[in-house]
Enzyme design. Structure first.
Site, short mmCIF file in Angstrom:
data_model
loop_
_atom_site.label_atom_id
_atom_site.label_comp_id
_atom_site.label_asym_id
_atom_site.label_seq_id
_atom_site.Cartn_x
_atom_site.Cartn_y
_atom_site.Cartn_z
N GLY A 158 150.71 52.62 49.95
CA GLY A 158 150.73 52.07 48.60
C GLY A 158 149.32 51.94 48.03
O GLY A 158 148.34 52.13 48.75
N ASP B 196 150.69 47.35 45.46
CA ASP B 196 150.53 46.02 46.05
C ASP B 196 149.73 45.13 45.10
O ASP B 196 148.60 45.46 44.73
CB ASP B 196 149.81 46.11 47.39
CG ASP B 196 149.72 44.74 48.04
OD1 ASP B 196 150.73 44.32 48.65
OD2 ASP B 196 148.68 44.07 47.91
N TYR C 162 144.75 38.10 42.03
CA TYR C 162 143.86 39.22 41.70
C TYR C 162 143.52 39.24 40.20
O TYR C 162 142.59 39.95 39.79
CB TYR C 162 144.46 40.57 42.12
CG TYR C 162 144.79 40.70 43.60
CD1 TYR C 162 144.21 39.85 44.55
CD2 TYR C 162 145.68 41.67 44.05
CE1 TYR C 162 144.53 39.96 45.89
CE2 TYR C 162 145.99 41.79 45.41
CZ TYR C 162 145.42 40.94 46.31
OH TYR C 162 145.74 41.06 47.65
N LYS D 125 152.33 38.33 45.45
CA LYS D 125 152.10 37.22 46.39
C LYS D 125 151.97 35.88 45.67
O LYS D 125 151.32 35.80 44.61
CB LYS D 125 150.83 37.49 47.22
CG LYS D 125 150.79 38.90 47.79
CD LYS D 125 149.60 39.19 48.68
CE LYS D 125 149.50 40.69 48.94
NZ LYS D 125 148.74 41.43 47.92
N HIS E 204 150.86 34.15 50.17
CA HIS E 204 149.59 34.85 50.30
C HIS E 204 148.75 34.37 51.50
O HIS E 204 148.14 35.17 52.19
CB HIS E 204 148.79 34.69 48.99
CG HIS E 204 147.80 35.77 48.75
ND1 HIS E 204 147.48 36.22 47.49
CD2 HIS E 204 147.04 36.50 49.60
CE1 HIS E 204 146.57 37.19 47.59
NE2 HIS E 204 146.29 37.37 48.86
#
Ligand code: A2P
Length: 318
Positions: free
Chosen positions: A17, A44, A49, A78, A111
């Protein structure tokens, strides 16, 4: 051709991925569109992020332009540490779904086995953290189970969990974790984790498979070995006429782990996907096995703050 990992319900996760940690919002839209056009079917993501809205725009356009369908894509995200309290888990997933412009995720992961107060940000202090005694992972996991029951995510799992923490879930949870996403590469091979997950039918996803040299300086040590420059990896790459990154990706696939190399560069996005066609020899595998340093690039030491409830020893159950 990218192989898949098959889940108990028959769902197929493409083993390779695109990683999106460290992909800036400005870059990630183009990276995801390039990747999908090149043939990636697995992206992903994570709330922390800070780029899920741009990924959502790229996904939505790729669907409406008829390049892929939603069903052909595997999307992971996550749950961030500040949303472990039961009342925050569903809203966190709902926010991620809005950002990604999706109705459901294929896989939703806790996470880190670390809880922070809602809205807490870096730099961390002890007061911003919540101890595992006050907010046990099992409480958060129960909410993840409900989201899976309701189909908001097709699969649930964890990230950065030790074998002891996985064992605790296996013994006490209603639904077992189907995935543990952890740092894995030749300098951190984690053979015990690999065996444990194989024995318990938990898949692994390898993060930082290329050594994540674009990490912020605050997460770097001075004396870090550079994985992509390792002489054994470079020599194997030369023998096959490929790049060191492709050797690292192929090695992860060879071990049966999913792997999510991050790139925002079109040529490297293509190159990384092509690694799925590379076959390493038994001699290559043996040479790489000898490189293990048990060395983490993402040590987790940022969770260990003075007077706080988390220590490195307890985080990794060392
Ligand atoms: P870029 O995004 O400019 O391609 P990891 O996946 O371990 O986190 O590593 C990501 C880092 O590796 C990024 O700096 C990324 O840069 C770089 N990278 C990704 N693919 C390759 C490749 N094929 N060759 C060399 N470096 C790569």
């Amino acid at each position: 051709m990218v192989a898949t990992l098959e889940f108990e319900n028959g769902d197929q996760m493409p083993i390779l991925g695109l990683g999106t940690w460290k992909s800036s919002p400005g870059d990630v839209y183009k990276a995801v569109k390039t990747a999908i056009a090149a043939g990636y079917r697995h992206i992903d993501c994570a709330h922390i992020y800070g780029n899920e809205a741009e990924i959502g725009r790229a996904l939505s356009e790729s669907f409406s332009e008829g390049i892929v369908t939603r069903e052909q894509m595997w999307i992971t995200s996550k749950l961030w540490n500040d949303s472990h309290a039961p009342e925050n888990v569903r809203p966190a997933l709902e926010e991620t779904l809005v950002n990604l412009q999706l109705d459901y995720l294929d896989l939703y992961l806790i996470h880190w086995p670390v809880a922070m107060k809602k809205g807490a940000s870096f730099p961390l202090t002890a007061e911003k953290l919540v101890s595992p005694e006050v907010l046990p992972i099992l409480i958060t996991w129960s909410e993840m189970e409900v989201l899976a029951d309701e189909g908001l995510c097709r699969h649930i799992g964890v990230s950065n969990f030790s074998t002891a923490k996985l064992q605790d879930l296996l013994e006490n949870a209603r639904l077992k974790p189907e995935m543990n996403q952890i740092e894995l590469h030749p300098y951190l091979q984690q053979p015990t984790m690999l065996d444990f997950c194989q024995a318990n039918t938990i898949y692994l996803t390898a993060y930082s498979p290329l050594g994540s040299s674009d990490r912020p300086d605050s997460l770097k040590a001075d004396d870090e070995p550079v994985l992509l420059e390792n002489s054994t990896i470079v020599a194997i790459a030369k023998q096959h006429g490929v790049t060191p990154a492709q050797v690292l990706i192929s090695w992860a696939i060879h071990r049966g782990t999913a792997v999510i190399p991050k790139s925002v560069n079109p040529a490297r996005i293509q190159q990384n996907l092509a690694a799925a066609d590379l076959s390493l020899t038994p001699a290559d595998i043996q040479a790489i096995a000898a490189l293990d340093l048990n060395r983490r690039y993402v040590s987790g030491d940022f969770w260990q703050v003075e007077g706080g409830p988390y220590t490195l020893a307890a985080l990794w159950d060392m």
